[in-house]
Design a protein around this motif. Structure first.
Motif, PDB file in Angstrom:
ATOM      1  N   LYS A   1      25.568 -13.785   0.072  1.00 53.26           N
ATOM      2  CA  LYS A   1      26.641 -14.180   0.980  1.00 53.26           C
ATOM      3  C   LYS A   1      27.007 -12.994   1.858  1.00 53.26           C
ATOM      4  N   VAL A   2      27.005 -13.218   3.157  1.00 50.76           N
ATOM      5  CA  VAL A   2      27.317 -12.143   4.092  1.00 50.76           C
ATOM      6  C   VAL A   2      28.418 -12.585   5.040  1.00 50.76           C
ATOM      7  N   ALA A   3      29.192 -11.624   5.500  1.00 53.83           N
ATOM      8  CA  ALA A   3      30.242 -11.887   6.488  1.00 53.83           C
ATOM      9  C   ALA A   3      29.863 -11.238   7.808  1.00 53.83           C
ATOM     10  N   ILE A   4      30.014 -11.981   8.884  1.00 58.15           N
ATOM     11  CA  ILE A   4      29.836 -11.460  10.241  1.00 58.15           C
ATOM     12  C   ILE A   4      31.232 -11.335  10.831  1.00 58.15           C
ATOM     13  N   ILE A   5      31.618 -10.122  11.182  1.00 59.10           N
ATOM     14  CA  ILE A   5      33.021  -9.855  11.527  1.00 59.10           C
ATOM     15  C   ILE A   5      33.185  -9.564  13.017  1.00 59.10           C
ATOM     16  N   CYS A   6      34.168 -10.233  13.613  1.00 62.88           N
ATOM     17  CA  CYS A   6      34.422 -10.173  15.056  1.00 62.88           C
ATOM     18  C   CYS A   6      35.797  -9.584  15.364  1.00 62.88           C
ATOM     19  N   THR A   7      35.965  -9.166  16.595  1.00 67.24           N
ATOM     20  CA  THR A   7      37.263  -8.768  17.104  1.00 67.24           C
ATOM     21  C   THR A   7      38.138  -9.992  17.349  1.00 67.24           C
ATOM     22  N   SER A   8      39.430  -9.773  17.384  1.00 66.43           N
ATOM     23  CA  SER A   8      40.374 -10.800  17.831  1.00 66.43           C
ATOM     24  C   SER A   8      41.048 -10.395  19.133  1.00 66.43           C
ATOM     25  N   ALA A   9      40.640  -9.261  19.685  1.00 67.09           N
ATOM     26  CA  ALA A   9      41.278  -8.729  20.888  1.00 67.09           C
ATOM     27  C   ALA A   9      40.585  -9.216  22.154  1.00 67.09           C
ATOM     28  N   SER A  10      41.362  -9.736  23.079  1.00 70.29           N
ATOM     29  CA  SER A  10      40.819 -10.224  24.351  1.00 70.29           C
ATOM     30  C   SER A  10      41.112  -9.286  25.509  1.00 70.29           C
ATOM     31  N   ASP A  11      41.841  -8.195  25.228  1.00 70.12           N
ATOM     32  CA  ASP A  11      42.220  -7.264  26.292  1.00 70.12           C
ATOM     33  C   ASP A  11      42.125  -5.825  25.784  1.00 70.12           C
TER      34      ASP A  11
ATOM     35  N   LYS B   1      39.653  -7.465  30.523  1.00 72.12           N
ATOM     36  CA  LYS B   1      39.451  -8.679  29.738  1.00 72.12           C
ATOM     37  C   LYS B   1      38.138  -8.588  28.985  1.00 72.12           C
ATOM     38  N   THR B   2      38.193  -8.843  27.692  1.00 68.16           N
ATOM     39  CA  THR B   2      37.019  -8.608  26.859  1.00 68.16           C
ATOM     40  C   THR B   2      37.019  -9.559  25.663  1.00 68.16           C
ATOM     41  N   GLY B   3      36.384  -9.151  24.579  1.00 69.05           N
ATOM     42  CA  GLY B   3      36.255  -9.972  23.384  1.00 69.05           C
ATOM     43  C   GLY B   3      34.985  -9.573  22.666  1.00 69.05           C
ATOM     44  N   ILE B   4      34.332 -10.538  22.013  1.00 73.89           N
ATOM     45  CA  ILE B   4      33.036 -10.266  21.405  1.00 73.89           C
ATOM     46  C   ILE B   4      31.944 -10.391  22.468  1.00 73.89           C
TER      47      ILE B   4
ATOM     48  N   PRO C   1      37.538 -16.255  17.814  1.00 71.23           N
ATOM     49  CA  PRO C   1      37.541 -14.950  18.476  1.00 71.23           C
ATOM     50  C   PRO C   1      37.259 -15.094  19.968  1.00 71.23           C
ATOM     51  N   PRO C   2      37.892 -14.292  20.805  1.00 68.63           N
ATOM     52  CA  PRO C   2      37.630 -14.361  22.243  1.00 68.63           C
ATOM     53  C   PRO C   2      36.217 -13.882  22.548  1.00 68.63           C
TER      54      PRO C   2
ATOM     55  N   GLY D   1      31.234  -5.763  21.363  1.00 75.27           N
ATOM     56  CA  GLY D   1      32.061  -6.278  22.438  1.00 75.27           C
ATOM     57  C   GLY D   1      33.237  -5.327  22.538  1.00 75.27           C
ATOM     58  N   HIS D   2      33.715  -5.060  23.732  1.00 77.84           N
ATOM     59  CA  HIS D   2      34.741  -4.029  23.894  1.00 77.84           C
ATOM     60  C   HIS D   2      36.075  -4.356  23.224  1.00 77.84           C
TER      61      HIS D   2
END
Length: 258
Positions: A34-44, A49-52, A81-82, A133-134
């Motif tokens: 089992k693996v987790a792929i982890i993303c940002t929650s930040a859009s700015d 303007k950014t995200g994954i 996630p954005p 992603g930034h």
């Protein structure tokens, strides 16, 4: 490393139920998958303007799915996630994994319903892959990243695989070893290089570049030509330089999970 090939899985046939069941058993050995792929929650990020970066989520998702892993998509805050709009056009959306994701309702549902990092349990995971992603420059460091840092530190203490590509490596910067040293100190690694950051015009927007921060933390930073696929593995720490490195980075992580 950039050309790691994953083998050992037979192609599944819809009419091969008995063999499919045996394959499922083969995919569940004593070690966890089992693996987790982890993303940002930040859009700015400081007004940008950014995200994954879409490819950096799609690539590991399908490498792990096709490799027989159980996948959970997570993000700092949970929920959808954005996505950086720049990653959804032109040549950036052309990779096969991106085209596959765009047509895959299950992928979209998993993305939209991502779990919060704080709800992940390291004991349940074989490893994590950090998406770039930034947006990560805002919440993979500092107070927002507290749960992420704790998770990575526990995983590394358990000798599990931690991987990241491009700016996803920000998730390692606040992490420490048991003796209080920077997690990546003395480790060979890579990440978005200074010349790539300058090329996208965001050197003054990010808090620091991955290349500069890795050097500051005492890592052994390595890089290839700009925009070339490049992956470095040091033990169970796997890093990719840029979006084009997403697939080989995930392939190397899958290899280490075996």
């Amino acid at each position: 490393l950039g050309r790691t090939k994953v083998t050992g899985r037979r192609e599944r046939r819809d009419d091969d139920t008995d063999d499919d069941q045996r394959d499922d058993e083969e995919q569940k050995p004593g070690t966890m998958t089992k693996v987790a792929i982890i993303c940002t929650s930040a859009s700015d990020l400081n007004g940008h303007k950014t995200g994954i970066w879409y490819e950096e989520l799609a690539a590991p998702y399908y490498i792990f799915k096709d490799g027989g892993c159980e996948i959970v998509i997570a993000s700092i805050q949970g929920g959808d996630p954005p996505v950086d709009a720049a990653s959804m056009g032109g040549d950036f959306i052309k990779p096969e994994c991106c085209q596959r994701a765009l047509k895959d309702a299950a992928f979209e549902e998993a993305k939209k319903s991502s779990v919060a990092v704080g709800d992940l349990n390291a004991d349940d995971l074989a490893g994590v892959f950090l998406v770039g992603g930034h947006g990560v420059c805002a919440d993979f460091i500092g107070e927002p990243a507290k749960d992420l840092v704790a998770l990575i530190e526990k995983l590394t203490a358990q000798d599990k695989v931690v991987a990241a590509t491009c700016h996803g490596v920000f998730g390692f910067f606040d992490c420490k070893t048991a003796d209080g040293a920077a997690l990546i100190k003395g480790k060979k690694c890579t990440g978005f290089c200074d010349s790539e950051e300058a090329a996208v015009g965001l050197t003054a927007v990010v808090p620091f570049t991955p290349e500069a921060r890795m050097n500051e933390l005492g890592a052994v930073y390595e890089k290839a030509a700009d925009w070339s696929p490049f992956v470095v593995a040091d033990g169970k720490l796997v890093t990719g330089q840029n979006p084009a490195s997403s697939t080989p980075c995930a392939q190397k992580m899958l290899e280490l999970l075996a």
